[in-house]
Design an enzyme around this catalytic site. Structure first.
Site, PDB file in Angstrom:
ATOM      1  CG  LEU A   1       9.439 -16.995  -3.787  1.00  0.00           C
ATOM      2  CD1 LEU A   1       9.315 -17.035  -2.264  1.00  0.00           C
ATOM      3  CD2 LEU A   1       9.831 -15.580  -4.228  1.00  0.00           C
TER       4      LEU A   1
ATOM      5  CG  HIS B   1      -0.112   2.183  -9.267  1.00  0.00           C
ATOM      6  ND1 HIS B   1      -0.331   1.749  -7.972  1.00  0.00           N
ATOM      7  CD2 HIS B   1      -1.229   2.874  -9.621  1.00  0.00           C
ATOM      8  CE1 HIS B   1      -1.524   2.175  -7.562  1.00  0.00           C
ATOM      9  NE2 HIS B   1      -2.085   2.860  -8.544  1.00  0.00           N
TER      10      HIS B   1
ATOM     11  CG  ASP C   1      -2.037   0.984   1.138  1.00  0.00           C
ATOM     12  OD1 ASP C   1      -2.306   1.488   0.031  1.00  0.00           O
ATOM     13  OD2 ASP C   1      -2.660   1.280   2.181  1.00  0.00           O
TER      14      ASP C   1
ATOM     15  CB  SER D   1      -8.519  -5.761  -3.922  1.00  0.00           C
ATOM     16  OG  SER D   1      -9.117  -4.495  -4.139  1.00  0.00           O
TER      17      SER D   1
ATOM     18  CD  GLU E   1     -13.126  -5.401  -2.323  1.00  0.00           C
ATOM     19  OE1 GLU E   1     -11.924  -5.747  -2.310  1.00  0.00           O
ATOM     20  OE2 GLU E   1     -14.056  -6.236  -2.202  1.00  0.00           O
TER      21      GLU E   1
ATOM     22  CD1 TRP F   1     -12.714  -5.431 -10.033  1.00  0.00           C
ATOM     23  CD2 TRP F   1     -11.968  -4.645 -11.998  1.00  0.00           C
ATOM     24  NE1 TRP F   1     -12.075  -6.465 -10.685  1.00  0.00           N
ATOM     25  CE2 TRP F   1     -11.621  -6.005 -11.895  1.00  0.00           C
ATOM     26  CE3 TRP F   1     -11.587  -3.950 -13.151  1.00  0.00           C
ATOM     27  CZ2 TRP F   1     -10.920  -6.684 -12.893  1.00  0.00           C
ATOM     28  CZ3 TRP F   1     -10.896  -4.621 -14.137  1.00  0.00           C
ATOM     29  CH2 TRP F   1     -10.575  -5.976 -14.013  1.00  0.00           C
TER      30      TRP F   1
HETATM   31  C1  FPP Z   1      -2.067   0.217  -3.272  1.00  0.00           C
HETATM   32  O1  FPP Z   1      -1.570   1.532  -3.282  1.00  0.00           O
HETATM   33  C2  FPP Z   1      -1.509  -0.519  -4.397  1.00  0.00           C
HETATM   34  C3  FPP Z   1      -2.237  -1.106  -5.393  1.00  0.00           C
HETATM   35  C4  FPP Z   1      -3.697  -1.037  -5.446  1.00  0.00           C
HETATM   36  C5  FPP Z   1      -1.590  -1.801  -6.506  1.00  0.00           C
HETATM   37  C6  FPP Z   1      -0.360  -2.558  -6.212  1.00  0.00           C
HETATM   38  C7  FPP Z   1       0.434  -2.612  -7.436  1.00  0.00           C
HETATM   39  C8  FPP Z   1       1.756  -2.578  -7.542  1.00  0.00           C
HETATM   40  C9  FPP Z   1       2.690  -2.624  -6.424  1.00  0.00           C
HETATM   41  C10 FPP Z   1       2.310  -2.415  -8.910  1.00  0.00           C
HETATM   42  C11 FPP Z   1       3.045  -3.558  -9.488  1.00  0.00           C
HETATM   43  C12 FPP Z   1       2.439  -4.865  -9.470  1.00  0.00           C
HETATM   44  C13 FPP Z   1       1.847  -5.530 -10.481  1.00  0.00           C
HETATM   45  C14 FPP Z   1       2.163  -6.956 -10.636  1.00  0.00           C
HETATM   46  C15 FPP Z   1       0.842  -4.933 -11.346  1.00  0.00           C
HETATM   47  P1  FPP Z   1      -2.607   2.741  -3.361  1.00  0.00           P
HETATM   48  O2  FPP Z   1      -2.726   3.124  -4.792  1.00  0.00           O
HETATM   49  O3  FPP Z   1      -3.907   2.346  -2.723  1.00  0.00           O
HETATM   50  O4  FPP Z   1      -1.868   3.821  -2.526  1.00  0.00           O
HETATM   51  P2  FPP Z   1      -2.556   4.984  -1.663  1.00  0.00           P
HETATM   52  O5  FPP Z   1      -3.330   4.319  -0.563  1.00  0.00           O
HETATM   53  O6  FPP Z   1      -1.400   5.768  -1.167  1.00  0.00           O
HETATM   54  O7  FPP Z   1      -3.431   5.759  -2.611  1.00  0.00           O
END
Ligand code: FPP
Length: 256
Positions: A137, A43, A26, A71, A73, A75
């Site tokens: 792994l 990201h 996160d 997740s 959610e 979407w």
């Molecule tokens: C949460 O951060 C992160 C996600 C919803 C996506 C996780 C994705 C990656 C780490 C990118 C690489 C991985 C792949 C395989 C696609 P957030 O956007 O909710 O952060 P915030 O809470 O600060 O807004």
């Protein structure tokens, strides 16, 4: 010049490693926001962190790493962000597959990926196929994953079997139930790491984390490093796991 070993690296006891680490990655959005960048750049930076942490887990000898990449959610986010995440997944699999394969990493997907764009599906299928016999792994990527949905799907399978007279309700136990989840045959996580400081589980592995040790850090996912991972593992090794009893026996009988 050889890279300096971190303090934690010297302190970690290899015989007490968590077999399975799960991570809620996160803070990508906040990382970008603080730099006045679009969220998508967060990201992208998160993807680099993911590469580093997969490598670190593999080198450390962790058996299973489960990461929450998208997740059920997620979407609800703006279309552009969802689209970017899907493209990033394709990029990650395309660019990393050779190294992952060389390092004997086996990829598995938790979640219903049949709803993802066709390009993602085909990249996932390739990655699963290429790495399927690898003994290193196990990298579980949770995609379009929601734990309540996973549990409900298992309940429906059991309800149908009971209605058809195939099983007696009384024979349903934790083992039969676990066997109907995406994580079938995978030991429960020993350690769940959440970055960016939120104190919640966000519909992630609700059944599987019943006795998992939680480790939450303020560090945003793009800033999370191998050193942070080692600190989490070291912290985990200082804890006394009791599994509800007094002398710390795992529920699944595996000794860790
Ligand atoms: C949460 O951060 C992160 C996600 C919803 C996506 C996780 C994705 C990656 C780490 C990118 C690489 C991985 C792949 C395989 C696609 P957030 O956007 O909710 O952060 P915030 O809470 O600060 O807004």
């Amino acid at each position: 010049m050889a890279k300096k070993k971190s303090n934690y690296e010297n302190l970690i006891q290899s015989e007490k490693l968590p077999l399975h680490i799960a991570i809620i990655m996160d803070g990508n959005g906040r990382w970008a926001q603080r730099r006045l960048l679009p969220r998508t750049m967060g990201h992208r930076a998160g993807m680099s962190t993911l590469k580093e942490i997969v490598r670190a887990c593999s080198d450390l000898g962790v058996k299973v790493l489960t990461v929450y990449a998208f997740s059920t959610e997620n979407w609800k986010r703006p279309w552009e962000e969802v689209d970017y995440l899907m493209k990033l997944l394709v990029e990650f699999l395309r660019k990393e597959i050779n190294e992952l394969h060389q390092n004997q990493v086996r990829i598995k997907v938790l979640g219903n990926y049949s709803n993802l764009p066709l390009e993602c599906q085909s990249e996932i299928e390739d990655a699963l196929q290429i790495t399927r016999d690898n003994p290193g792994l196990l990298l579980n990527i949770a995609l379009n994953y929601g734990s309540r949905q996973e549990i409900l799907a298992a309940v429906k399978v059991l309800a149908r079997k009971v209605a058809a007279g195939e099983i007696e309700p009384d024979v349903i136990n934790e083992e039969t139930f676990s066997g109907l989840l995406y994580t079938k045959d995978i030991p429960d996580p020993d350690l769940l790491i959440r970055t960016a400081g939120e104190m919640r589980i966000s519909n992630f592995l609700l059944w599987q984390i019943a006795y998992t040790e939680l480790w939450i850090t303020e560090c945003l996912w793009p800033d999370f490093s191998k050193d942070d991972l080692l600190q989490a593992v070291w912290d985990y090794q200082q804890r006394d796991r009791k599994f509800g009893g007094l002398n710390g026996e795992r529920q699944d009988g595996i000794n860790a």
